[in-house]
Design an enzyme around this catalytic site. Structure first.
Site, short mmCIF file in Angstrom:
data_model
loop_
_atom_site.label_atom_id
_atom_site.label_comp_id
_atom_site.label_asym_id
_atom_site.label_seq_id
_atom_site.Cartn_x
_atom_site.Cartn_y
_atom_site.Cartn_z
N GLY A 278 -13.53 -6.19 4.34
CA GLY A 278 -12.44 -7.02 3.81
C GLY A 278 -12.08 -8.11 4.80
O GLY A 278 -12.25 -7.95 6.01
N ALA A 279 -11.56 -9.23 4.29
CA ALA A 279 -11.24 -10.36 5.17
C ALA A 279 -9.83 -10.89 4.92
O ALA A 279 -9.54 -12.04 5.18
CB ALA A 279 -12.26 -11.49 4.94
N GLY A 280 -8.96 -9.98 4.47
CA GLY A 280 -7.58 -10.39 4.21
C GLY A 280 -6.67 -10.16 5.40
O GLY A 280 -7.12 -9.93 6.53
N CYS B 37 0.82 -1.21 0.00
CA CYS B 37 0.00 0.00 0.00
C CYS B 37 0.85 1.27 0.00
O CYS B 37 0.37 2.35 -0.33
CB CYS B 37 -0.95 0.01 1.20
SG CYS B 37 -0.11 -0.02 2.80
N ASN B 38 2.12 1.15 0.37
CA ASN B 38 2.96 2.34 0.47
C ASN B 38 4.16 2.36 -0.46
O ASN B 38 4.89 3.35 -0.49
CB ASN B 38 3.46 2.51 1.92
CG ASN B 38 2.41 3.14 2.80
OD1 ASN B 38 1.73 4.07 2.41
ND2 ASN B 38 2.25 2.59 4.00
N THR C 193 5.61 -4.30 11.19
CA THR C 193 5.99 -5.71 11.15
C THR C 193 5.58 -6.46 9.89
O THR C 193 6.00 -7.61 9.69
CB THR C 193 5.39 -6.44 12.37
OG1 THR C 193 3.97 -6.21 12.40
CG2 THR C 193 6.00 -5.92 13.66
N GLN D 269 5.83 -9.34 3.51
CA GLN D 269 5.46 -8.96 2.14
C GLN D 269 6.64 -9.14 1.19
O GLN D 269 6.47 -9.57 0.05
CB GLN D 269 4.97 -7.51 2.14
CG GLN D 269 3.65 -7.33 2.87
CD GLN D 269 3.33 -5.86 3.15
OE1 GLN D 269 4.22 -5.02 3.28
NE2 GLN D 269 2.05 -5.54 3.26
N SER E 38 -7.05 -6.76 7.16
CA SER E 38 -8.28 -6.72 7.96
C SER E 38 -8.11 -7.49 9.26
O SER E 38 -8.58 -7.06 10.32
CB SER E 38 -9.45 -7.30 7.16
OG SER E 38 -9.72 -6.50 6.03
N SER F 3 9.76 2.44 6.06
CA SER F 3 8.30 2.38 6.01
C SER F 3 7.65 3.68 6.49
O SER F 3 8.28 4.49 7.18
CB SER F 3 7.80 1.23 6.90
OG SER F 3 8.29 -0.01 6.44
#
Length: 440
Positions: A190-192, A51-52, A116, A121, A195, A110
């Site tokens: 969302g369910a990832g 996302c960043n 963390t 990722q 989330s 970050s």
């Protein structure tokens, strides 16, 4: 060949550009990797997309050519202007590339220092590239050290504790706004993985969680894990609601955090309801889940970039720990290159001994053929010759290994290879095991 990293992050581009650069599907990422590896100068590649940030990690025989090609292909993929991307990109070469990669893996680059999720990722990005055949020995080596560096930073500092993720920062901001969270509902869309992290922080902050997702079964499975963990704490509540009720939920619940992987906004002017209560929506997805043009009375929308105040406070509290972490990154960056040089030395030393063995074999056979020595004496003569070679090469071998720590290493190795007509091809196996790959 040099290590090359092209970096786009919250430091050099805004969220509008980041969401266009983001790779949300494996097919898009695989296609992009194949495209950049078609360039004759670019060898091996990994793409990290979060996302960043978007980081492209490669090996290149011509950094300028590879960088230009990588950004051209990224421009074509994202629809963003090439010149704009080229001007904004942070381009790191060799030692700078390794230092940056180690900093990223250690969560020092970050938005939230010490978060963390980044090392996991990066491991996922590496596994994907490895599985698709886009990287091999050299990228594996640097990733091995990056994960090792991240583990050392995590063990030596307290950067991995406390509020250290975008999700936890969003929850911290919501708690700051709400004050007393007892009995206050918070909606999670969302369910990832993100989330799951968000729910964990919401529960620890005292919110009652309402969860919804297009995949209702996945949402129910996620909720059940929290209910099982907190079976003894009757006050903890995680309700799963059908996604068809989203509009009503948005109207009734004061706090909402969305973190889906949808490639387009799921909350638009068409389905964003008005409400009589004050509401606070947190969009921690990239691309964004909430249409930027939504403007409703009593509604505040926060994106990842809007959480900068908490991030800045986080950074000041962690400054001393970050200083220690950077010293670890710098030290391990130097160690990595020393280690690489030692890998170059080992085949040279081995080939020196093999060259000696070849000469012994040739001369002994020739001596037997010409009658200089008897055949039954061959084994003893060989042992004597091997002893001579071992003693003769002992000091040169030791000095070569010591030279691996010096800047002149490449020149000396090349000279020795030319002098003794040694094979310059590395004997290092193509597949290199990464000890830290399975550890998050």
């Amino acid at each position: 060949m040099s290590y090359l990293v092209i970096s786009f992050s919250h430091k050099n581009i805004d969220i509008k550009m980041r969401e266009k650069l983001a790779f949300n599907g494996e097919e898009d990422k695989d296609r992009y990797l194949r495209q950049i590896l078609e360039n004759e100068h670019t060898k091996e590649a990994v793409v990290l997309s979060t996302c960043n940030r978007v980081e492209i990690v490669t090996r290149s025989s011509n950094v300028k050519n590879s960088a230009k090609n990588i950004i051209e292909k990224l421009s074509a993929y994202s629809g963003l202007d090439f010149d704009t991307l080229y001007d904004r990109a942070d381009i790191y070469d060799n030692d700078g590339a390794v230092h940056h990669l180690f900093s990223v893996a250690s969560a020092l680059d970050s938005l939230v220092i010490g978060e963390t999720q980044i090392v996991g990722q990066l491991k996922d990005a590496f596994r994907f590239s490895q599985a698709k055949g886009h990287c091999s020995t050299n990228i594996t080596r640097v990733m091995h050290y990056a994960f090792k560096c991240a583990a050392n930073v995590r063990n030596a500092t307290s950067l991995g504790t406390g509020s250290v993720s975008v999700a936890s920062t969003a929850v911290a901001k919501a708690k700051e706004i709400i004050g007393n969270t007892k009995g206050v509902k918070a909606l999670v869309i969302g369910a990832g993985e993100m989330s799951e992290l968000t729910i964990k922080h919401l529960i620890s902050s005292g919110f009652d969680v309402v969860l919804t997702s297009r995949d209702i079964k996945k949402a129910q499975n996620l909720a059940s894990t929290f209910l099982e963990e907190s079976a003894k704490a009757q006050e903890v509540k995680v309700d799963v609601k059908p996604y068809s009720e989203l509009t009503n939920l948005l109207a009734q619940i004061p706090v909402m955090i969305t973190a889906t992987s949808a490639p387009y906004p799921i909350i638009t002017k068409e389905n964003a309801p008005s409400s009589l209560i004050n509401r606070y929506w947190f969009d921690i997805a990239v691309p964004r889940d909430i249409d930027e043009n939504i403007s409703l009375s009593g509604l505040e929308v926060f994106t990842v970039d809007d959480l900068q105040d908490i991030v800045n406070e986080n950074m000041s509290l962690r400054a001393e720990q970050a200083k220690m972490a950077y010293s670890i990154v710098s030290r391990m960056s130097m160690e990595f290159f020393e280690w690489l040089k030692s890998l170059e030395i080992e085949p040279v030393v081995k080939n020196l001994y093999l060259k000696g063995e070849t000469i012994i074999d040739k001369k002994v056979k020739n001596a037997i053929k010409k009658g200089y020595i008897r055949a039954e004496e061959e084994e003893n003569i060989r042992k004597l010759c091997q002893t001579v070679i071992t003693e003769y090469l002992h000091n040169p071998s030791k000095q070569l290994k010591d030279i691996s720590k010096n800047m002149e290493c490449d020149l000396v190795v090349s000279t020795v290879q030319n002098m003794f007509a040694l094979n310059k091809e590395s004997n290092i196996p193509k597949k290199y095991k990464c000890d830290h790959l399975t550890k998050n």
